[in-house]
Design a protein around this motif. Structure first.
Motif, short mmCIF file in Angstrom:
data_model
loop_
_atom_site.label_atom_id
_atom_site.label_comp_id
_atom_site.label_asym_id
_atom_site.label_seq_id
_atom_site.Cartn_x
_atom_site.Cartn_y
_atom_site.Cartn_z
N ALA A 320 8.74 100.24 -32.38
CA ALA A 320 7.57 100.45 -33.22
C ALA A 320 7.95 100.11 -34.66
CB ALA A 320 7.07 101.89 -33.11
N GLY A 321 8.17 98.83 -34.90
CA GLY A 321 8.60 98.40 -36.22
C GLY A 321 7.57 97.59 -36.97
N GLY A 322 6.34 97.55 -36.45
CA GLY A 322 5.29 96.76 -37.08
C GLY A 322 4.24 97.64 -37.74
N LYS A 323 3.00 97.20 -37.67
CA LYS A 323 1.91 97.94 -38.30
C LYS A 323 1.23 98.90 -37.33
CE LYS A 323 0.89 94.26 -41.64
NZ LYS A 323 -0.13 93.33 -42.18
N LYS A 324 1.38 98.66 -36.03
CA LYS A 324 0.72 99.50 -35.03
C LYS A 324 1.72 100.45 -34.39
CE LYS A 324 -2.77 96.05 -33.67
NZ LYS A 324 -3.33 95.29 -32.52
N PRO A 325 1.25 101.64 -33.96
CA PRO A 325 2.13 102.53 -33.21
C PRO A 325 2.29 102.04 -31.77
CG PRO A 325 -0.06 103.48 -33.36
CD PRO A 325 -0.08 102.22 -34.19
N SER A 326 3.31 102.55 -31.12
CA SER A 326 3.47 102.37 -29.69
C SER A 326 3.02 103.67 -29.03
CB SER A 326 4.92 102.08 -29.34
OG SER A 326 5.30 100.80 -29.79
N THR A 327 2.03 103.56 -28.13
CA THR A 327 1.42 104.77 -27.61
C THR A 327 0.88 104.52 -26.20
OG1 THR A 327 -0.25 106.47 -28.06
CG2 THR A 327 -0.83 104.20 -28.63
N GLN A 328 0.65 105.61 -25.50
CA GLN A 328 0.13 105.58 -24.13
C GLN A 328 0.95 104.64 -23.24
OE1 GLN A 328 -4.18 104.84 -24.13
NE2 GLN A 328 -4.47 107.05 -23.96
N GLY A 345 13.17 103.16 -29.75
CA GLY A 345 13.84 102.73 -30.97
C GLY A 345 14.63 101.45 -30.75
N SER A 346 15.40 101.04 -31.74
CA SER A 346 15.71 101.82 -32.92
C SER A 346 14.60 101.82 -33.98
CB SER A 346 17.01 101.33 -33.55
OG SER A 346 16.95 99.95 -33.82
N GLU A 347 13.71 100.79 -33.95
CA GLU A 347 12.60 100.77 -34.90
C GLU A 347 11.52 101.75 -34.44
OE1 GLU A 347 14.26 96.54 -34.44
OE2 GLU A 347 13.63 98.18 -33.12
N THR A 348 11.26 102.78 -35.26
CA THR A 348 10.21 103.75 -34.94
C THR A 348 9.28 103.99 -36.12
OG1 THR A 348 11.60 105.64 -35.58
CG2 THR A 348 11.72 104.92 -33.29
N ASN A 349 9.34 103.12 -37.14
CA ASN A 349 8.64 103.42 -38.40
C ASN A 349 7.13 103.42 -38.29
OD1 ASN A 349 10.09 100.63 -38.42
ND2 ASN A 349 8.18 100.22 -39.50
#
Length: 540
Positions: A320-328, A345-349
């Motif tokens: 999740a290193g972009g503009k959108k979350p990772s979900t569902q 991860g490692s990108e979770t921002n």
């Protein structure tokens, strides 16, 4: 032969992410029958049906030898003879499937460079057919002349073998294979005849950046389907998505390296692997760098079900290193082997939430790099990770069964990782020949006086035999204590509860809610399935 997990009575009807569980992983011998539907956060999902409409049927004209096509393109004169006709058939199809089948004389192989999928079109690779990737770096180069090399540039300079961009209702299905040929010598450029893609990747251990292609990249779009397909020997990631709404991967197999590039049981002779020899003549999962299996990033409505993964890096890496979350996202009824874990991860921002993992079997084969359940980030790329539930897990021979670590690297920054609402329920660890009970890492965040404690619940977590060591860092030699965490135990028993000691100085808090009731033993006796029974010719 079904595998039934039996958790404690108090949890017999428990919910994972609000979903009732149906626990039934079937052995390959029963794969002729449709797999049972899977409950997800967005509804009940059934196994995909075969495409009803066939736009074109293409017959193979090449013959592999013992799973290799290296003899066919050894002279470098025809590195991708099937690319044009494959792309032309995809382009001409408006709705349906382009089907690749065995040709006259049992010809079983296609050889191609990069392909682009389109909406409403499925690539169907039939049983007995392998789509091999070109080993000519020029076919993938984006214009930088870096593909197939390692240098100081972080720029991505290789196109993927297969790309889907902003498609709807596209996919790849069939009982055939896609082979990235990561261990075959390159045909052009500075490394022609000197290195394979994996030899180039090993140069990352020397501080360089590798330039190698991914097998499948899905950027944007909706509702992409992977069904039954085997993906193997990718030079880099096997499956990666970015900004996709709806990814269904059902019954897929990811295997790297395959038997073509190694020995049975990965017993490579001394001095033949990339750390000892260039070009290497034998590879193991621990020497094929950055070959992640399944990486959904900034995506939603993702289901990986009834699948098998063994590779040289993360089995799964939810990014999740972009503009959108990772979900569902739901991961149900899967078997994992060699690899660095079912990771977040490692990108979770940009945030990760609403992740459900259940009925998972992991056998790490005592790899020194083996991880089980893992959430990893650091202050340079951290963010909120919450509502993650792991349920009904059988695991063995995995050095780090659980790693929840906000300091995955020493990189500094102000994107602080915050892990809370994490639950592990009905987990059984069968031990490790090399590491006994293995190592658990629990480390929340403290930076400049700000505390973001790891919030973790352990409910019915059982380790057979030797109990795990509880650390605050994956660096075993440092033997750091767990820190900045709030651990809740129960109501089911946790076999290593006595080792979880509150520590005021380290802000390590333990809340004991265990009710004292004995847990019914989870039955993992039939859970572990040899990969060779799933994919013919697998070395394990």
């Amino acid at each position: 032969m079904p595998r039934t997990l039996s958790g404690s009575k108090r949890n017999a009807a428990h919910l994972v992410s609000g979903l009732a569980l149906t626990l039934s992983v079937f052995s390959p011998a029963a794969s002729w029958a449709a797999d049972p539907p899977v409950s997800t956060q967005w509804g009940v999902v059934s196994e995909p049906a075969a495409p009803a409409n066939i736009c074109a049927t293409l017959s193979a004209t090449l013959q592999s030898t013992n799973g290799s096509l290296d003899a066919v393109d050894a002279d470098g004169k025809a590195p991708h003879p099937d690319q044009d006709r494959l792309q032309a058939a995809i382009n001409a199809c408006t709705s349906g499937a382009v089907k690749l089948v065995v040709g006259d004389g049992a010809k079983d192989a296609f050889l191609s460079g990069p392909l682009t999928l389109k909406s409403d079109v499925t690539l169907w690779i039939d049983k007995g057919v392998t789509l091999f990737a070109s080993r000519d770096p020029k076919d993938y180069d984006t214009g930088e002349d870096d593909c197939g090399t390692a240098n100081d540039s972080s720029k991505k300079t290789c196109k993927p073998l297969i790309e889907a961009k902003d498609t709807k209702n596209a996919g790849i299905v069939g009982e055939g294979r896609i082979d990235g040929r990561g261990g075959s010598l390159l045909l052009s450029g500075d490394n022609a005849g000197k290195r394979s893609w994996w030899d180039v990747a090993w140069q990352s251990k020397q501080g360089l950046k590798q330039h190698a292609f991914r097998l499948l990249q899905i950027n944007g779009g909706q509702d992409f389907t992977l069904h039954d397909i085997t993906l193997m020997n990718s030079p880099n990631f096997h499956v990666a998505s970015d900004g996709l709404d709806g990814l269904l991967a059902w019954g897929i197999k990811i295997l790297t390296p395959s038997a073509v590039y190694t020995k049975p049981g990965y017993a490579c002779p001394e001095g033949t692997t990339p750390d000892k020899l260039t070009p290497a003549t034998c590879f193991t999962p621990d020497t094929v760098k950055n070959t992640d299996g399944f990486d959904p990033g900034q995506s939603s409505r993702v289901l990986l079900a009834y699948s098998y993964i063994s590779t040289g890096d993360d089995h799964v890496a939810i990014k999740a290193g972009g503009k959108k979350p990772s979900t569902q996202m739901t991961f149900a009824h899967n078997h994992f082997y060699y690899g660095h874990g079912l990771s977040i991860g490692s990108e979770t921002n940009s945030g990760v939430e609403d992740i459900s993992v259940y009925d998972l079997v992991m056998d790490g084969f005592d790899s020194p790099n083996g991880n089980g359940l893992r959430i990893k980030s650091d202050p340079s790329r951290g963010g909120k990770v919450t509502n993650v539930i792991y349920g009904d897990v059988c695991m063995r021979n995995t050095r780090y069964p659980m790693v929840f670590d906000t300091h995955y690297s020493d990189k500094a920054g102000n994107l602080l990782p915050d892990f809370s609402g994490i639950t592990v329920r009905n987990f059984k660890y069968m031990g490790s020949k090399a590491d006994g009970g293995g190592y658990l890492v629990f480390r929340g965040l403290q930076q400049d006086g700000q505390y973001l404690p790891l919030g973790l619940t352990l409910d019915t977590v059982q380790f057979e035999g030797k109990q795990p060591a509880i650390l605050g860092s994956p660096q075993i030699a440092a033997n750091e204590k767990p820190s900045y965490a709030h651990i809740t135990l129960g109501p089911g028993p946790v076999s290593f509860a006595d080792a979880l000691k509150p520590d005021v100085a380290a802000r390590f808090k333990v809340t004991n809610l265990m009710d004292g009731m004995p847990a019914d033993e989870m039955d993992c006796s039939a859970a572990f399935v040899p990969f060779s029974s799933v994919v013919e010719g697998a070395p394990i």
